[in-house]
Design a protein around this motif. Structure first.
Motif, PDB file in Angstrom:
ATOM      1  N   ILE A  32       0.882  -1.167   0.000  1.00  0.00           N
ATOM      2  CA  ILE A  32       0.000   0.000   0.000  1.00  0.00           C
ATOM      3  C   ILE A  32       0.918   1.215   0.000  1.00  0.00           C
ATOM      4  CG2 ILE A  32      -1.809   1.254   1.193  1.00  0.00           C
ATOM      5  CD1 ILE A  32      -2.684  -1.480   2.354  1.00  0.00           C
ATOM      6  N   PRO A  33       1.117   1.808  -1.175  1.00  0.00           N
ATOM      7  CA  PRO A  33       2.075   2.913  -1.303  1.00  0.00           C
ATOM      8  C   PRO A  33       1.685   4.128  -0.481  1.00  0.00           C
ATOM      9  CG  PRO A  33       1.464   2.037  -3.428  1.00  0.00           C
ATOM     10  CD  PRO A  33       0.521   1.449  -2.432  1.00  0.00           C
ATOM     11  N   THR A  34       2.693   4.913  -0.131  1.00  0.00           N
ATOM     12  CA  THR A  34       2.475   6.168   0.558  1.00  0.00           C
ATOM     13  C   THR A  34       2.672   7.303  -0.438  1.00  0.00           C
ATOM     14  OG1 THR A  34       4.803   6.304   1.178  1.00  0.00           O
ATOM     15  CG2 THR A  34       3.322   5.228   2.738  1.00  0.00           C
ATOM     16  N   GLY A  35       2.271   8.465  -0.045  1.00  0.00           N
ATOM     17  CA  GLY A  35       2.439   9.641  -0.894  1.00  0.00           C
ATOM     18  C   GLY A  35       1.158  10.448  -0.923  1.00  0.00           C
ATOM     19  N   PRO A  36       1.265  11.688  -1.300  1.00  0.00           N
ATOM     20  CA  PRO A  36       0.075  12.545  -1.311  1.00  0.00           C
ATOM     21  C   PRO A  36      -0.859  12.272  -2.488  1.00  0.00           C
ATOM     22  CG  PRO A  36       1.974  13.768  -2.086  1.00  0.00           C
ATOM     23  CD  PRO A  36       2.481  12.419  -1.641  1.00  0.00           C
ATOM     24  N   TYR A  37      -0.375  11.568  -3.530  1.00  0.00           N
ATOM     25  CA  TYR A  37      -1.181  11.345  -4.719  1.00  0.00           C
ATOM     26  C   TYR A  37      -1.426   9.860  -4.935  1.00  0.00           C
ATOM     27  CZ  TYR A  37       0.394  16.067  -5.713  1.00  0.00           C
ATOM     28  OH  TYR A  37       0.668  17.383  -5.624  1.00  0.00           O
ATOM     29  N   PHE A  38      -2.639   9.539  -5.325  1.00  0.00           N
ATOM     30  CA  PHE A  38      -2.970   8.171  -5.687  1.00  0.00           C
ATOM     31  C   PHE A  38      -3.818   8.202  -6.950  1.00  0.00           C
ATOM     32  CE2 PHE A  38      -1.498   5.486  -2.366  1.00  0.00           C
ATOM     33  CZ  PHE A  38      -1.217   6.383  -1.348  1.00  0.00           C
ATOM     34  N   PRO A  39      -3.480   7.370  -7.924  1.00  0.00           N
ATOM     35  CA  PRO A  39      -4.348   7.307  -9.098  1.00  0.00           C
ATOM     36  C   PRO A  39      -5.741   6.860  -8.683  1.00  0.00           C
ATOM     37  CG  PRO A  39      -2.276   6.144  -9.497  1.00  0.00           C
ATOM     38  CD  PRO A  39      -2.328   6.475  -8.039  1.00  0.00           C
ATOM     39  N   THR A  40      -6.734   7.423  -9.327  1.00  0.00           N
ATOM     40  CA  THR A  40      -8.086   6.938  -9.095  1.00  0.00           C
ATOM     41  C   THR A  40      -8.188   5.532  -9.683  1.00  0.00           C
ATOM     42  OG1 THR A  40      -8.809   7.934 -11.159  1.00  0.00           O
ATOM     43  CG2 THR A  40      -9.099   9.253  -9.154  1.00  0.00           C
ATOM     44  N   PRO A  41      -9.130   4.717  -9.230  1.00  0.00           N
ATOM     45  CA  PRO A  41      -9.272   3.371  -9.811  1.00  0.00           C
ATOM     46  C   PRO A  41      -9.449   3.469 -11.325  1.00  0.00           C
ATOM     47  CG  PRO A  41     -10.591   3.572  -7.844  1.00  0.00           C
ATOM     48  CD  PRO A  41     -10.083   4.955  -8.160  1.00  0.00           C
TER      49      PRO A  41
END
Length: 180
Positions: A32-41
């Motif tokens: 489960i990556p960290t970071g302020p951005y996550f691609p939407t599904p």
């Protein structure tokens, strides 16, 4: 439906990259990556992996074609938003690969260091489907400068989506082989 489950679903496309990093364990590992951005599904996105990174462009969520660009760093388990839409039009079903040599070193689980020539100086995207039309344009994203450029080509294949591609040729003289 927890936030952790949501983040895990967003990165189903990256499971193969994570598996490769942990190949000596012989099992799948959920990251489960960290970071302020996550691609939407999404699905039908273009993805290219090299060394310990994977770059994801576009895709569709079933209703909308997407045009954002993310990079996933396996060892750091982080995601970086590279571009939110200054390059190619939104699309799904494009193919992607890397051009240009870069030397990458990483540490194995046993502590030894591997040196790998990684093709990750430029990310290449070809074709796809914009929701109405099939496309046959080619774009490159320079990972060093963060700039998209449309590539002018001759003898371009017909417009298509959901095809595959591979980089061929020597560094500095790469070609993109397209199939399907």
């Amino acid at each position: 439906f927890t936030l952790m489950m949501y983040r895990g679903l967003c990165f189903l496309a990256l499971v193969a990259v994570v598996f490769c990093q942990h190949h000596s364990a012989g099992k799948w590992t959920r990251q489960i990556p960290t970071g302020p951005y996550f691609p939407t599904p999404r699905y039908f996105h273009a993805q290219a992996s090299a060394g310990n990174t994977a770059v994801i462009f576009g895709g569709t969520n079933g209703n909308v074609q997407l045009r954002d660009l993310f990079e996933y760093h396996v060892q750091q388990n982080t995601v970086t938003l590279l571009d939110s839409g200054s390059g190619p039009s939104a699309r799904s079903g494009a193919c992607a690969n890397y051009w240009g040599p870069v030397i990458n070193q990483y540490q194995n689980t046993d502590g030894t260091i591997d040196t790998v020539i990684v093709r990750n100086a430029t990310y290449v995207v070809f074709g796809g489907f914009d929701g109405t039309n099939y496309l046959n344009d080619m774009w490159t994203y320079n990972l060093g400068t963060g700039v998209w450029s449309q590539v002018s080509t001759s003898g371009t294949p017909s417009a298509r989506a959901y095809h595959t591609c591979a980089t061929t040729g020597l560094p500095g003289d790469e070609e993109l082989a397209v199939f399907g």
